[in-house]
Design a protein around this motif. Structure first.
Motif, PDB file in Angstrom:
ATOM      1  N   SER A 154       5.938   3.761   3.051  1.00  0.00           N
ATOM      2  CA  SER A 154       6.736   3.729   1.820  1.00  0.00           C
ATOM      3  C   SER A 154       5.859   3.504   0.590  1.00  0.00           C
ATOM      4  O   SER A 154       6.155   4.005  -0.494  1.00  0.00           O
ATOM      5  CB  SER A 154       7.799   2.627   1.902  1.00  0.00           C
ATOM      6  OG  SER A 154       7.191   1.346   1.982  1.00  0.00           O
TER       7      SER A 154
ATOM      8  N   LYS B 136       4.328   6.916  -0.125  1.00  0.00           N
ATOM      9  CA  LYS B 136       5.322   7.941  -0.471  1.00  0.00           C
ATOM     10  C   LYS B 136       6.067   7.631  -1.774  1.00  0.00           C
ATOM     11  O   LYS B 136       6.358   8.539  -2.564  1.00  0.00           O
ATOM     12  CB  LYS B 136       6.325   8.070   0.684  1.00  0.00           C
ATOM     13  CG  LYS B 136       7.158   9.338   0.634  1.00  0.00           C
ATOM     14  CD  LYS B 136       7.971   9.470   1.914  1.00  0.00           C
ATOM     15  CE  LYS B 136       8.811  10.751   1.885  1.00  0.00           C
ATOM     16  NZ  LYS B 136       9.639  10.878   3.109  1.00  0.00           N
ATOM     17  N   TYR B 137       6.380   6.360  -1.992  1.00  0.00           N
ATOM     18  CA  TYR B 137       7.228   6.013  -3.137  1.00  0.00           C
ATOM     19  C   TYR B 137       6.552   5.098  -4.172  1.00  0.00           C
ATOM     20  O   TYR B 137       6.575   5.388  -5.366  1.00  0.00           O
ATOM     21  CB  TYR B 137       8.515   5.328  -2.657  1.00  0.00           C
ATOM     22  CG  TYR B 137       9.329   6.151  -1.700  1.00  0.00           C
ATOM     23  CD1 TYR B 137       9.921   7.346  -2.104  1.00  0.00           C
ATOM     24  CD2 TYR B 137       9.524   5.730  -0.390  1.00  0.00           C
ATOM     25  CE1 TYR B 137      10.682   8.116  -1.225  1.00  0.00           C
ATOM     26  CE2 TYR B 137      10.275   6.488   0.503  1.00  0.00           C
ATOM     27  CZ  TYR B 137      10.851   7.669   0.080  1.00  0.00           C
ATOM     28  OH  TYR B 137      11.591   8.426   0.955  1.00  0.00           O
TER      29      TYR B 137
ATOM     30  N   MET C  47      15.041  -1.434   1.263  1.00  0.00           N
ATOM     31  CA  MET C  47      13.944  -1.190   2.198  1.00  0.00           C
ATOM     32  C   MET C  47      13.793  -2.350   3.175  1.00  0.00           C
ATOM     33  O   MET C  47      13.559  -2.161   4.373  1.00  0.00           O
ATOM     34  CB  MET C  47      12.633  -0.990   1.430  1.00  0.00           C
ATOM     35  CG  MET C  47      12.587   0.281   0.600  1.00  0.00           C
ATOM     36  SD  MET C  47      12.468   1.767   1.600  1.00  0.00           S
ATOM     37  CE  MET C  47      10.769   1.666   2.115  1.00  0.00           C
TER      38      MET C  47
ATOM     39  N   GLU D 117      11.917  -1.456   6.772  1.00  0.00           N
ATOM     40  CA  GLU D 117      10.730  -0.681   6.393  1.00  0.00           C
ATOM     41  C   GLU D 117       9.785  -1.461   5.492  1.00  0.00           C
ATOM     42  O   GLU D 117       8.653  -1.064   5.274  1.00  0.00           O
ATOM     43  CB  GLU D 117      11.159   0.611   5.685  1.00  0.00           C
ATOM     44  CG  GLU D 117      11.865   1.597   6.596  1.00  0.00           C
ATOM     45  CD  GLU D 117      12.186   2.895   5.878  1.00  0.00           C
ATOM     46  OE1 GLU D 117      11.254   3.494   5.321  1.00  0.00           O
ATOM     47  OE2 GLU D 117      13.364   3.288   5.873  1.00  0.00           O
ATOM     48  N   TYR D 118      10.267  -2.570   4.944  1.00  0.00           N
ATOM     49  CA  TYR D 118       9.427  -3.363   4.046  1.00  0.00           C
ATOM     50  C   TYR D 118       9.645  -4.830   4.372  1.00  0.00           C
ATOM     51  O   TYR D 118      10.786  -5.291   4.459  1.00  0.00           O
ATOM     52  CB  TYR D 118       9.803  -3.081   2.585  1.00  0.00           C
ATOM     53  CG  TYR D 118       9.078  -3.953   1.588  1.00  0.00           C
ATOM     54  CD1 TYR D 118       7.816  -3.619   1.128  1.00  0.00           C
ATOM     55  CD2 TYR D 118       9.667  -5.117   1.102  1.00  0.00           C
ATOM     56  CE1 TYR D 118       7.148  -4.420   0.217  1.00  0.00           C
ATOM     57  CE2 TYR D 118       9.006  -5.927   0.195  1.00  0.00           C
ATOM     58  CZ  TYR D 118       7.759  -5.568  -0.255  1.00  0.00           C
ATOM     59  OH  TYR D 118       7.113  -6.373  -1.152  1.00  0.00           O
TER      60      TYR D 118
END
Length: 313
Positions: free
Chosen positions: A101, A104-105, A149, A154-155
């Motif tokens: 992430s 990507k972000y 997230m 994911e985070y």
């Protein structure tokens, strides 16, 4: 003698800032725990903002005193230093894995808001209250993104260290109060000393903000990242640094602009472009295999050396 006194005041100011932020975050985190606020929320807000408290305090203090070059210089300089020096040094000690992430972000998001800050400031040479509102709206949107997230797994936000003995409420409150007072006093001393040093040496506040003040307020990130690398736990370093850069632009500049309009001098154009290019360089180093290796870290340190030579010319 005057130089020695101002340098001493600057060091004391930075010590107050770093330790005050540490105590404030610890106290605020424990109070949040006491009231049943989840560790997830604490990690995403209080702890995450903790490393940006020195930048926030110095920038707001500088803006209120009319030292706008220190305000913008501190944020832009800290963001450049965070990536080129702190991540560069950390990855030279130990290669760093990067979350998907983040590649990507979050890294592209920092580049975009860095461009946005440049556009806001350079268009009319001031970051006004309306701009501050926009930055804060983006900041809240970023917090919501982090929360989403984290909920999806994911985070993983940084959390406060667990302690065997619970801290009494009076001590929590005392930590918050003493920490807040130290942050205010430290930022006040640091800005005054930096401004005086700039006057004594004939240096611009821009240069002082981009170098000395930026380094001093980046100390929490530097210590955390290098210590994590030495202990073999550097995987969170990139995410934390990128997050800190987002906080610096959206939270620190946004808050400063809401309190008082921040002047954006035209000579910050090059520094802002360097800040944007720095994020692009970081993305190029990690996008292929999501790892920041020693080669990438060395390139970053060399880039900062080149930028530092440019500043000193």
């Amino acid at each position: 003698m005057a130089v020695v006194i101002q340098l001493a005041l600057l060091v004391v100011g930075f010590v107050f800032l770093v330790k005050g932020a540490d105590w404030f975050v610890e106290g605020a985190g424990k109070v949040a725990e006491k009231f049943g606020i989840p560790q997830l929320v604490i990690g995403l807000t209080i702890v995450a903002m903790g490393t940006s408290l020195p930048e926030a305090a110095v920038s707001v203090s500088a803006a209120l005193k009319g030292s706008a070059d220190i305000t913008i210089g501190n944020v832009v300089g800290s963001n450049i230093m965070n990536v080129l020096v702190i991540l560069g040094l950390t990855s030279v000690i130990r290669p760093i894995a990067v979350q998907k992430s983040t590649v990507k972000y979050e890294i592209p998001f920092v580049a975009l808001i860095s461009v946005f800050l440049l556009a806001l400031g350079y268009s009319d040479h001031v970051v006004g209250r309306a701009d501050g509102v926009i930055l804060w709206v983006l900041f809240i949107a970023y917090l919501l993104y982090l929360f989403k997230m984290a909920k999806s797994g994911e985070y993983v936000p940084e959390e406060l260290p667990d302690e065997d003995k619970p801290i009494p409420v009076w001590k929590m409150v005392l930590l918050i109060i003493v920490g807040a007072v130290m942050i205010v006093l430290g930022s006040d001393m640091a800005v005054d000393a930096a401004s005086e040093l700039a006057r004594i040496f004939g240096m611009s506040e821009r240069l002082i903000g981009l170098t000395i003040v930026a380094f001093g307020t980046s100390l929490p990130e530097l210590v955390t990242s290098v210590t994590a690398a030495v202990r073999g736990k550097a995987d969170i370093a990139v995410g934390n640094i990128v997050g800190s850069n987002i906080f610096n632009i959206l939270f620190v500049v946004g808050t400063s602009a809401l309190i008082t309009p921040v002047v954006y001098a035209s000579n910050f154009l090059v520094d802002s472009i360097v800040c944007i290019v720095t994020m692009i360089l970081l993305w190029l180093c990690v996008f292929r295999n999501r790892k920041l290796g020693r080669a990438g870290g060395t390139v970053m340190l060399l880039c900062y050396a080149g930028y530092f030579v440019y500043l000193m010319r």
